[in-house]
Design an enzyme around this catalytic site. Sequence first.
Site, PDB file in Angstrom:
ATOM      1  N   HIS A 158      21.981 -56.527 -28.010  1.00  0.00           N
ATOM      2  CA  HIS A 158      21.996 -55.314 -28.806  1.00  0.00           C
ATOM      3  C   HIS A 158      23.480 -55.028 -29.039  1.00  0.00           C
ATOM      4  O   HIS A 158      24.223 -54.786 -28.076  1.00  0.00           O
ATOM      5  CB  HIS A 158      21.373 -54.143 -28.051  1.00  0.00           C
ATOM      6  CG  HIS A 158      19.873 -54.167 -27.982  1.00  0.00           C
ATOM      7  ND1 HIS A 158      19.184 -55.138 -27.317  1.00  0.00           N
ATOM      8  CD2 HIS A 158      18.956 -53.328 -28.521  1.00  0.00           C
ATOM      9  CE1 HIS A 158      17.883 -54.902 -27.442  1.00  0.00           C
ATOM     10  NE2 HIS A 158      17.715 -53.806 -28.164  1.00  0.00           N
ATOM     11  N   GLU A 188      24.783 -50.879 -32.103  1.00  0.00           N
ATOM     12  CA  GLU A 188      23.672 -50.093 -32.655  1.00  0.00           C
ATOM     13  C   GLU A 188      24.111 -48.629 -32.692  1.00  0.00           C
ATOM     14  O   GLU A 188      23.697 -47.799 -31.893  1.00  0.00           O
ATOM     15  CB  GLU A 188      22.395 -50.257 -31.819  1.00  0.00           C
ATOM     16  CG  GLU A 188      21.171 -49.627 -32.492  1.00  0.00           C
ATOM     17  CD  GLU A 188      19.908 -49.685 -31.651  1.00  0.00           C
ATOM     18  OE1 GLU A 188      19.959 -50.179 -30.513  1.00  0.00           O
ATOM     19  OE2 GLU A 188      18.863 -49.226 -32.141  1.00  0.00           O
ATOM     20  N   HIS A 224      12.965 -59.914 -32.232  1.00  0.00           N
ATOM     21  CA  HIS A 224      13.531 -58.764 -31.492  1.00  0.00           C
ATOM     22  C   HIS A 224      12.436 -57.728 -31.226  1.00  0.00           C
ATOM     23  O   HIS A 224      12.030 -56.997 -32.126  1.00  0.00           O
ATOM     24  CB  HIS A 224      14.675 -58.111 -32.279  1.00  0.00           C
ATOM     25  CG  HIS A 224      15.388 -57.055 -31.490  1.00  0.00           C
ATOM     26  ND1 HIS A 224      16.694 -57.174 -31.087  1.00  0.00           N
ATOM     27  CD2 HIS A 224      14.974 -55.870 -30.980  1.00  0.00           C
ATOM     28  CE1 HIS A 224      17.057 -56.114 -30.389  1.00  0.00           C
ATOM     29  NE2 HIS A 224      16.007 -55.295 -30.316  1.00  0.00           N
ATOM     30  N   ASP A 255      11.171 -54.686 -33.300  1.00  0.00           N
ATOM     31  CA  ASP A 255      11.870 -53.888 -32.294  1.00  0.00           C
ATOM     32  C   ASP A 255      10.911 -53.044 -31.444  1.00  0.00           C
ATOM     33  O   ASP A 255      10.834 -53.226 -30.248  1.00  0.00           O
ATOM     34  CB  ASP A 255      12.949 -53.005 -32.935  1.00  0.00           C
ATOM     35  CG  ASP A 255      14.047 -52.595 -31.958  1.00  0.00           C
ATOM     36  OD1 ASP A 255      13.931 -52.924 -30.763  1.00  0.00           O
ATOM     37  OD2 ASP A 255      15.023 -51.952 -32.385  1.00  0.00           O
ATOM     38  N   HIS A 270      10.417 -55.152 -27.853  1.00  0.00           N
ATOM     39  CA  HIS A 270      10.448 -54.603 -26.493  1.00  0.00           C
ATOM     40  C   HIS A 270       9.017 -54.504 -25.983  1.00  0.00           C
ATOM     41  O   HIS A 270       8.364 -53.475 -26.102  1.00  0.00           O
ATOM     42  CB  HIS A 270      11.131 -53.228 -26.477  1.00  0.00           C
ATOM     43  CG  HIS A 270      12.587 -53.297 -26.806  1.00  0.00           C
ATOM     44  ND1 HIS A 270      13.581 -53.347 -25.849  1.00  0.00           N
ATOM     45  CD2 HIS A 270      13.225 -53.365 -27.996  1.00  0.00           C
ATOM     46  CE1 HIS A 270      14.761 -53.436 -26.442  1.00  0.00           C
ATOM     47  NE2 HIS A 270      14.573 -53.447 -27.755  1.00  0.00           N
ATOM     48  N   GLN A 286      19.528 -52.481 -20.248  1.00  0.00           N
ATOM     49  CA  GLN A 286      19.397 -51.302 -21.119  1.00  0.00           C
ATOM     50  C   GLN A 286      20.406 -50.192 -20.787  1.00  0.00           C
ATOM     51  O   GLN A 286      20.969 -49.565 -21.682  1.00  0.00           O
ATOM     52  CB  GLN A 286      17.973 -50.736 -20.993  1.00  0.00           C
ATOM     53  CG  GLN A 286      17.741 -49.371 -21.631  1.00  0.00           C
ATOM     54  CD  GLN A 286      17.534 -49.432 -23.123  1.00  0.00           C
ATOM     55  OE1 GLN A 286      16.487 -49.854 -23.599  1.00  0.00           O
ATOM     56  NE2 GLN A 286      18.537 -49.026 -23.880  1.00  0.00           N
ATOM     57  N   TRP A 343      11.028 -44.896 -28.550  1.00  0.00           N
ATOM     58  CA  TRP A 343      11.950 -44.865 -29.681  1.00  0.00           C
ATOM     59  C   TRP A 343      11.259 -44.747 -31.026  1.00  0.00           C
ATOM     60  O   TRP A 343      11.854 -44.340 -32.005  1.00  0.00           O
ATOM     61  CB  TRP A 343      12.820 -46.129 -29.680  1.00  0.00           C
ATOM     62  CG  TRP A 343      13.672 -46.233 -28.466  1.00  0.00           C
ATOM     63  CD1 TRP A 343      14.903 -45.682 -28.289  1.00  0.00           C
ATOM     64  CD2 TRP A 343      13.355 -46.887 -27.233  1.00  0.00           C
ATOM     65  NE1 TRP A 343      15.366 -45.956 -27.033  1.00  0.00           N
ATOM     66  CE2 TRP A 343      14.447 -46.699 -26.360  1.00  0.00           C
ATOM     67  CE3 TRP A 343      12.248 -47.620 -26.775  1.00  0.00           C
ATOM     68  CZ2 TRP A 343      14.463 -47.206 -25.061  1.00  0.00           C
ATOM     69  CZ3 TRP A 343      12.275 -48.125 -25.485  1.00  0.00           C
ATOM     70  CH2 TRP A 343      13.373 -47.918 -24.645  1.00  0.00           C
TER      71      TRP A 343
END
Length: 429
Positions: A210, A213, A57, A309, A59, A152, A315
């Site tokens: 996702h 979350e 997982h 992640d 990005h 997203q 983030w």
Amino acid sequence: MFDLIIRNANLPDGRKSIDIGIKAGRIAAVERSIAAQAGEEIDASGRLVSPPFVDPHFHLDATLSLGKPRMNVSGTLLEGIALWGELRPIVTREELVERALRYCDLAVTQGLLHIRTHVDTSDPRLVTVEAMIEVREKVAPYIDLQLVAFPQDGYYRAEAGIEALGRALDMGVDVVGGIPHFERTMGEGTASVEALCRIAADRGLPVDMHCDETDDPLSRHIETLAAQTIRFGLEGRVAGSHLTSMHSMDNYYVSKLIPLMAEAKINVIANPLINIMLQGRHDTYPKRRGMTRVRELMEAGLNVAFGHDCVMDPWYSMGSGDMLEVGHMALHVAQMAGIEDKNRIFEALTVNSAKTMGLEGYGMAAGCHADLVVLQAADVQEALRLKPNRLVVLRRGKIIARTAPRIGELFLEGRPATIDGGRDFVPAV
Ligand code: FE2
């Protein structure tokens, strides 16, 4: 008979002083002592030799973009999403490729050779998808990169969400993504799970959403994801990423939910670094940890993996591409510090993640790909404690990265180390 032999290796399953013979890019023998010689030999000297780390997982389209176009002031998930929404319309394919390749170089030095990355499909230009397909081809000799079509901004909520996700899959993206808790309503979230599972079944693709979350204990899309998985015959091919709402759910409800997830053979992906950073943000004290119920899910027989992640993106301003950093955080947050606990944590970073990604030929057995990592640690326990250097990284039997050993580490590799000045440091007992 062998192209290369790694001698005197300790294996993740606890076997010590093992020789590994490699032939034609595959592991050909794993034995106590191989009598034959090889053209090239590596003396592991009683260090841990592991299959490569697997990040299920990530990005890759956002990584290393920290500070562009500005910093995340509140540090929250929602400001991160808003910030990425500012960057996305102005980002170029060249920039995306350059950042992703830089991260992949870092990953290789960390022994991380398999990555599943979510790719945002919310911008109808789909420059992110074009860039990540280019990166997937460029890194193929040394990293297996899987791409997830990730809406997203919401499959229904984003203006062109439905059409853009379909186009991304047509372009060759490997996995169907989703974000049901970010749709406008619970009802639309539920509908998105059904629609996306149907697409996966029609196209013969895996699913990785996702999912939940959030700290909201009533965010229960994982229940729908498990039910739709069974309905469409997708058992074993579906991953639920994050599942943080399970941390806050009522225990009685969870006692029904976990068996349903087990029936659907859901692959669970927790992201400990991000979960501990982003969850519990509306709490005063006590503050919830937010990570999903790792120990309970493992004990129920579910396949639980850990993802990194984010690394230096809207983030998360931290991260280093080191899956042992992820495991280190996981065992703290899950309070899994026993010897067997740590073995299971290490499995979550390797074999469990490989299973989630459906990797072929992964592992330490004869016949597996000769993708291996020599760590500067004696065993799994020490690797998780020290996050040591990856001294040698092999891909298909060829050395693709070397890192010099660290010096001056106390208690390194289970034996006294030399500290500055040459004095032999003897640990007090
Ligand atoms: Fe994510």
